[in-house]
Design an enzyme around this catalytic site. Structure first.
Site, PDB file in Angstrom:
ATOM      1  N   ASN A   7      -5.667  65.294  42.483  1.00  0.00           N
ATOM      2  CA  ASN A   7      -7.101  65.389  42.192  1.00  0.00           C
ATOM      3  C   ASN A   7      -7.521  64.039  41.642  1.00  0.00           C
ATOM      4  O   ASN A   7      -7.173  63.681  40.506  1.00  0.00           O
ATOM      5  CB  ASN A   7      -7.394  66.517  41.193  1.00  0.00           C
ATOM      6  N   GLU A  34     -11.539  66.620  44.774  1.00  0.00           N
ATOM      7  CA  GLU A  34     -12.655  65.978  44.075  1.00  0.00           C
ATOM      8  C   GLU A  34     -12.874  64.553  44.575  1.00  0.00           C
ATOM      9  O   GLU A  34     -12.935  63.611  43.776  1.00  0.00           O
ATOM     10  CB  GLU A  34     -12.463  66.013  42.553  1.00  0.00           C
ATOM     11  N   ASP A 149      -5.513  71.499  43.403  1.00  0.00           N
ATOM     12  CA  ASP A 149      -5.922  71.824  42.045  1.00  0.00           C
ATOM     13  C   ASP A 149      -6.323  73.292  42.044  1.00  0.00           C
ATOM     14  O   ASP A 149      -7.400  73.643  42.516  1.00  0.00           O
ATOM     15  CB  ASP A 149      -7.078  70.914  41.627  1.00  0.00           C
ATOM     16  N   ASN A 151      -6.793  75.123  39.340  1.00  0.00           N
ATOM     17  CA  ASN A 151      -7.520  75.511  38.124  1.00  0.00           C
ATOM     18  C   ASN A 151      -6.980  76.816  37.550  1.00  0.00           C
ATOM     19  O   ASN A 151      -7.739  77.673  37.069  1.00  0.00           O
ATOM     20  CB  ASN A 151      -9.027  75.590  38.380  1.00  0.00           C
ATOM     21  N   ASP A 220      -2.099  71.936  38.763  1.00  0.00           N
ATOM     22  CA  ASP A 220      -1.962  71.486  40.152  1.00  0.00           C
ATOM     23  C   ASP A 220      -0.630  72.015  40.666  1.00  0.00           C
ATOM     24  O   ASP A 220       0.414  71.788  40.055  1.00  0.00           O
ATOM     25  CB  ASP A 220      -2.027  69.958  40.209  1.00  0.00           C
ATOM     26  N   ASP A 249      -8.149  62.204  35.564  1.00  0.00           N
ATOM     27  CA  ASP A 249      -7.639  63.083  34.498  1.00  0.00           C
ATOM     28  C   ASP A 249      -6.468  63.944  34.992  1.00  0.00           C
ATOM     29  O   ASP A 249      -5.781  64.561  34.179  1.00  0.00           O
ATOM     30  CB  ASP A 249      -8.750  63.920  33.841  1.00  0.00           C
ATOM     31  N   HIS A 250      -6.223  63.966  36.311  1.00  0.00           N
ATOM     32  CA  HIS A 250      -5.048  64.633  36.889  1.00  0.00           C
ATOM     33  C   HIS A 250      -4.032  63.573  37.326  1.00  0.00           C
ATOM     34  O   HIS A 250      -4.402  62.416  37.554  1.00  0.00           O
ATOM     35  CB  HIS A 250      -5.434  65.430  38.142  1.00  0.00           C
TER      36      HIS A 250
END
Length: 259
Positions: A7, A34, A149, A151, A220, A249-250
């Site tokens: 991501n 993303e 991802d 989530n 993930d 951030d991933h």
DNA sequence: ATGGTTGCCCCGCAA
């Protein structure tokens, strides 16, 4: 065949970090989430000279997924089947032909916060649609990899501070139950097939010094059909990427398949 | 401690 999920939180913002990681890690196939770009605006020059075929399923401003492959990509499907009204770009499939053919399904599962509410309803409905799609593809008996991802924090051991996520859409009992329903179809969580115990994360928030405090979560995932699980050689999380220049951030998570 | 940061691209929303 080395297959990774990343991501990137914006392809334009990652114009330096993404190619730097690709050169170092040398994955054969990458599922990106993303991309935050339309197909038309996707900056292909960022990946020039790295040897990847690129297919994108983009959207203006947010969401957006893509597949990169060093091998030929066939039978591309954009969008998760099952709801013609859904305009969010969160799913892309293609068959990658290396030594053998592997069906790759890249996904960006809805965040779902705040829960309860319409966004959480959408998350659960999306997971039910994914369940149906997985069932359909399992019937082909091809090696299948569902990566991206999710989530979803599958268990408390997948968060540094599980109590902080108790009421969150990423960890609510209904979310975890829906994730387990995917596994119960016969899928294998590739990371947990090889690594046990707490402290393994793929995401650290930009806020409140989460990376410096190692306040992370494992969201993930790569889920494998039985035919793909039989080919699993190795798994890894490229944690050091989070400490690089202008990081997402991933971080990337990957498998090596005997394929 | 009800904060904090990043990305999109027109500024508020999503994460």
């Amino acid at each position: 065949m080395k297959i990774a999920s990343f991501n990137i939180n914006g392809i334009k913002a990652r114009a330096e970090a993404l190619p730097a990681w690709l050169k170092a890690a040398e994955p054969d196939v990458v599922a990106l989430q993303e991309i935050k770009s339309t197909d038309e605006a996707f900056p292909h020059e960022v990946l020039d000279g790295l040897g990847y075929q690129i297919v994108t399923h983009g959207q203006k401003g947010f969401n957006g997924v893509a597949l990169l492959s060093r091998f030929p990509l066939e039978d591309v499907v954009c969008g998760l089947p099952g709801d013609d009204e859904d305009v969010q770009a969160r799913w892309i499939e293609a068959t990658v032909v290396g030594d053998r053919a592997v069906r790759i399904c890249g996904l960006y599962l809805p965040n779902g916060n705040p829960a309860p509410g319409p966004k959480y309803d959408y998350k659960l409905a999306w997971m039910a649609r994914m369940h149906a799609r997985v069932q359909t593809l399992l019937a082909t008996e091809e090696p299948l990899v569902f990566l991206g991802d999710y989530n979803v924090i599958p268990q408390d051991e997948d968060a540094a501070k599980p109590e902080a996520w108790r009421e969150d859409a990423l960890a609510l009992p209904q979310t975890r139950a829906a994730f387990r329903r995917l596994l119960h179809l016969g899928l294998t969580d590739a990371f947990r097939a090889r690594v046990a115990g707490p402290g393994h994360f793929t995401f650290w928030d930009y806020q409140a010094g989460a990376w410096q405090r190692n306040n992370g979560i494992r969201i993930d995932h790569l889920l494998l059909s039985p035919q793909a699980a039989d080919l699993l050689r190795e798994v890894g999380i490229d944690k050091e990427v989070r400490g690089g220049e202008k990081p997402s951030d991933h971080v990337p998570i990957w498998i090596d398949l005997n394929a």
